[in-house]
Design a protein around this motif. Structure first.
Motif, PDB file in Angstrom:
ATOM      1  N   THR A 161       0.850  -1.189   0.000  1.00  0.00           N
ATOM      2  CA  THR A 161       0.000   0.000   0.000  1.00  0.00           C
ATOM      3  C   THR A 161       0.885   1.238   0.000  1.00  0.00           C
ATOM      4  O   THR A 161       2.080   1.163   0.264  1.00  0.00           O
ATOM      5  CB  THR A 161      -0.925   0.043   1.233  1.00  0.00           C
ATOM      6  N   GLY A 162       0.277   2.391  -0.293  1.00  0.00           N
ATOM      7  CA  GLY A 162       1.026   3.644  -0.262  1.00  0.00           C
ATOM      8  C   GLY A 162       1.212   4.234  -1.642  1.00  0.00           C
ATOM      9  O   GLY A 162       0.637   3.768  -2.629  1.00  0.00           O
ATOM     10  N   PRO A 163       2.034   5.285  -1.744  1.00  0.00           N
ATOM     11  CA  PRO A 163       2.246   5.952  -3.031  1.00  0.00           C
ATOM     12  C   PRO A 163       2.937   5.029  -4.030  1.00  0.00           C
ATOM     13  O   PRO A 163       3.805   4.232  -3.666  1.00  0.00           O
ATOM     14  CB  PRO A 163       3.132   7.155  -2.667  1.00  0.00           C
ATOM     15  N   CYS A 164       2.557   5.155  -5.293  1.00  0.00           N
ATOM     16  CA  CYS A 164       3.123   4.271  -6.315  1.00  0.00           C
ATOM     17  C   CYS A 164       2.866   4.865  -7.691  1.00  0.00           C
ATOM     18  O   CYS A 164       2.175   5.887  -7.827  1.00  0.00           O
ATOM     19  CB  CYS A 164       2.508   2.873  -6.225  1.00  0.00           C
ATOM     20  N   GLY A 165       3.399   4.230  -8.713  1.00  0.00           N
ATOM     21  CA  GLY A 165       3.167   4.692 -10.069  1.00  0.00           C
ATOM     22  C   GLY A 165       4.144   4.088 -11.049  1.00  0.00           C
ATOM     23  O   GLY A 165       5.098   3.391 -10.664  1.00  0.00           O
ATOM     24  N   PRO A 166       3.943   4.333 -12.330  1.00  0.00           N
ATOM     25  CA  PRO A 166       4.848   3.806 -13.358  1.00  0.00           C
ATOM     26  C   PRO A 166       6.194   4.504 -13.303  1.00  0.00           C
ATOM     27  O   PRO A 166       6.298   5.661 -12.883  1.00  0.00           O
ATOM     28  CB  PRO A 166       4.110   4.126 -14.659  1.00  0.00           C
ATOM     29  N   ASP A 167       7.226   3.787 -13.720  1.00  0.00           N
ATOM     30  CA  ASP A 167       8.541   4.417 -13.763  1.00  0.00           C
ATOM     31  C   ASP A 167       9.229   4.082 -15.074  1.00  0.00           C
ATOM     32  O   ASP A 167       8.813   3.174 -15.802  1.00  0.00           O
ATOM     33  CB  ASP A 167       9.407   3.999 -12.569  1.00  0.00           C
ATOM     34  N   VAL A 192      21.044   2.624 -14.046  1.00  0.00           N
ATOM     35  CA  VAL A 192      21.699   3.679 -13.273  1.00  0.00           C
ATOM     36  C   VAL A 192      20.725   4.717 -12.734  1.00  0.00           C
ATOM     37  O   VAL A 192      21.008   5.369 -11.720  1.00  0.00           O
ATOM     38  CB  VAL A 192      22.798   4.396 -14.099  1.00  0.00           C
ATOM     39  N   TRP A 193      19.572   4.914 -13.391  1.00  0.00           N
ATOM     40  CA  TRP A 193      18.711   6.036 -12.991  1.00  0.00           C
ATOM     41  C   TRP A 193      17.251   5.662 -13.204  1.00  0.00           C
ATOM     42  O   TRP A 193      16.865   5.240 -14.296  1.00  0.00           O
ATOM     43  CB  TRP A 193      19.063   7.258 -13.835  1.00  0.00           C
ATOM     44  N   ASN A 194      16.458   5.833 -12.155  1.00  0.00           N
ATOM     45  CA  ASN A 194      15.033   5.522 -12.216  1.00  0.00           C
ATOM     46  C   ASN A 194      14.219   6.805 -12.067  1.00  0.00           C
ATOM     47  O   ASN A 194      14.459   7.584 -11.143  1.00  0.00           O
ATOM     48  CB  ASN A 194      14.666   4.534 -11.103  1.00  0.00           C
ATOM     49  N   HIS A 195      13.260   7.012 -12.974  1.00  0.00           N
ATOM     50  CA  HIS A 195      12.367   8.164 -12.921  1.00  0.00           C
ATOM     51  C   HIS A 195      10.950   7.658 -12.642  1.00  0.00           C
ATOM     52  O   HIS A 195      10.345   6.996 -13.484  1.00  0.00           O
ATOM     53  CB  HIS A 195      12.390   8.933 -14.250  1.00  0.00           C
ATOM     54  N   VAL A 196      10.442   7.961 -11.452  1.00  0.00           N
ATOM     55  CA  VAL A 196       9.151   7.440 -10.999  1.00  0.00           C
ATOM     56  C   VAL A 196       8.089   8.528 -11.076  1.00  0.00           C
ATOM     57  O   VAL A 196       8.300   9.648 -10.606  1.00  0.00           O
ATOM     58  CB  VAL A 196       9.234   6.925  -9.543  1.00  0.00           C
ATOM     59  N   GLN A 197       6.953   8.166 -11.648  1.00  0.00           N
ATOM     60  CA  GLN A 197       5.796   9.058 -11.621  1.00  0.00           C
ATOM     61  C   GLN A 197       4.928   8.665 -10.432  1.00  0.00           C
ATOM     62  O   GLN A 197       4.228   7.660 -10.467  1.00  0.00           O
ATOM     63  CB  GLN A 197       4.995   8.923 -12.912  1.00  0.00           C
ATOM     64  N   MET A 198       5.003   9.442  -9.365  1.00  0.00           N
ATOM     65  CA  MET A 198       4.233   9.160  -8.160  1.00  0.00           C
ATOM     66  C   MET A 198       2.827   9.711  -8.369  1.00  0.00           C
ATOM     67  O   MET A 198       2.525  10.862  -8.037  1.00  0.00           O
ATOM     68  CB  MET A 198       4.908   9.799  -6.951  1.00  0.00           C
TER      69      MET A 198
END
Length: 390
Positions: A161-167, A192-198
């Motif tokens: 549970t909690g904040p989440c989204g595609p990355d 090396v680098w993850n960009h998450v859409q929360m």
């Protein structure tokens, strides 16, 4: 680039684009946080990712030390570490994910000099609740970076549970031949680098509710980027691990995976002690105890006479300085030596006990519980003693 130059380049890049620098924090979360350690750069910012206004504004950047026990069994390969530094940037309901990806691509090319031909991206391809991340797919197509679509691998969450989204994850080719395959088919592509859409809040029933203030959260590992920029074969060739590698290999002649495990656990243990943790049988103290005992088990596998008393002060001092921890280097050293004495005593007492139980036949779960509750022998130690006897 040195780790210091990598950090400075990253921070300066984002500050020039209006991001305020958030000071890094301890590995120990606030008292009301249920987790044992800070596991990512976004962890201390969770309330702001859920919608609370941040006092420094809507664009943030920082460098945060992190500890992850989920990767403990993978430590010993070329890229996984227990304690590491994470560079992060955040847009709190400010710019969108495509802007974040464009800036990330520019920084890798212009700031760090990565050949764009060595880049590959992975993007969330959709599931039964959320469709494909078309915005990220279109952005990478525009930039000329190849894309691989995945499902669970590109959905970020910090739990059920909690904040989440595609990355969208950015990979760099580390092979000695021209790039081939995809991150999902060839292990020489290194993330090396993850960009998450929360963008969502997941509830207990599995449903997703859009967050009132969607954010972009990115994380880039310093040690991994250093490996890429220097053309090293592993993170253990970087400045942060090199003092331990030189010391441990020189003292005890370890090589390969055992060398990497011992060096990782020594460095991680120093940082954990530097943030005020001491060995115990529960919580954070047990994580530290487990790290020290795991490295000792590896160290003594071939030669029980090896001892941590032989370690010089230099790697302790270099590690504490790297992580900005202002304690006497003698403190973690004394913690290690005390835990070594306790572990030797436990092994001395445990061997005959385990031998007696083993003579009765294969151990059951009930036997393991008894050995732990009555004799203080955790399951992994019992298994180690059983393997030692075979």
């Amino acid at each position: 680039m040195t780790p210091e130059q990598i950090v400075r380049t990253f921070v300066d890049w984002f500050r020039e684009r209006g991001h305020a620098l958030v000071p890094g924090s301890s590995l120990i979360p606030p008292p009301d946080d249920p987790v044992l350690f800070t596991t990512s750069g976004m962890h201390p910012l969770t309330p702001y990712l859920l919608g609370r206004p941040h006092p420094l504004g809507t664009r943030l950047v920082n460098v945060q030390r992190c500890l992850r026990t989920t990767d403990l069994d993978e430590v010993g390969d070329n890229t996984h570490l227990t304690v590491f530094e994470m560079l992060g940037s955040w847009s709190l309901d400010d710019y969108d994910s495509p802007q974040s990806l464009r800036w990330g691509y520019q920084l890798l090319r212009e700031g760090f000099g990565v050949d764009p031909g060595r880049l590959h991206a992975t993007v969330f391809g959709g599931d039964d609740q959320v469709g494909p991340d078309r915005a990220s797919i279109d952005t990478w197509d525009e930039l000329g970076v190849p894309v691989e679509l995945t499902r669970d691998e590109n959905w970020w969450s910090n739990g059920p549970t909690g904040p989440c989204g595609p990355d969208s994850e950015i990979f760099v080719w580390t092979g000695e031949v021209p790039p081939q395959g995809t991150p999902g088919t060839d292990g020489r592509w290194m993330e090396v680098w993850n960009h998450v859409q929360m963008r969502y809040q997941r509830h207990d029933d599995g449903s997703l509710e859009p967050l009132p203030r969607p954010s972009v959260d990115t994380g880039l590992g310093v040690e991994r980027l250093e490996m890429v920029l220097r053309g090293n074969r592993s993170v253990f060739e970087g400045d942060g691990l090199d003092p331990w590698v030189r010391t441990v290999s020189g003292l005890w002649g370890l090589e390969g995976e055992p060398l990497r495990q011992v060096c990782d656990h020594l460095r991680a243990g120093v940082v954990v002690v530097g943030d005020g943790v001491r060995p115990s049988n529960t919580g954070r103290g047990y994580v530290l105890r487990r790290l020290i005992r795991r490295l000792l088990t590896t160290l003594w596998r071939d030669d029980p006479s090896r001892g941590l008393v032989d370690l010089p002060s230099e790697p302790f001092e270099r590690t504490l300085d790297r992580f900005g921890q202002r304690i006497d280097p003698g403190q973690p050293r004394e913690v290690f030596l005390d835990e070594q004495r306790r572990f030797r005593d436990l092994l001395r007492r445990g061997r005959p006990v385990v031998s007696r139980w083993r003579s009765r036949g294969p151990l059951t779960d009930q036997d393991y519980h008894y050995l732990h509750d009555t004799h203080g022998l955790p399951r992994e130690l019992v298994d180690g003693l059983l393997a030692e006897a075979n």
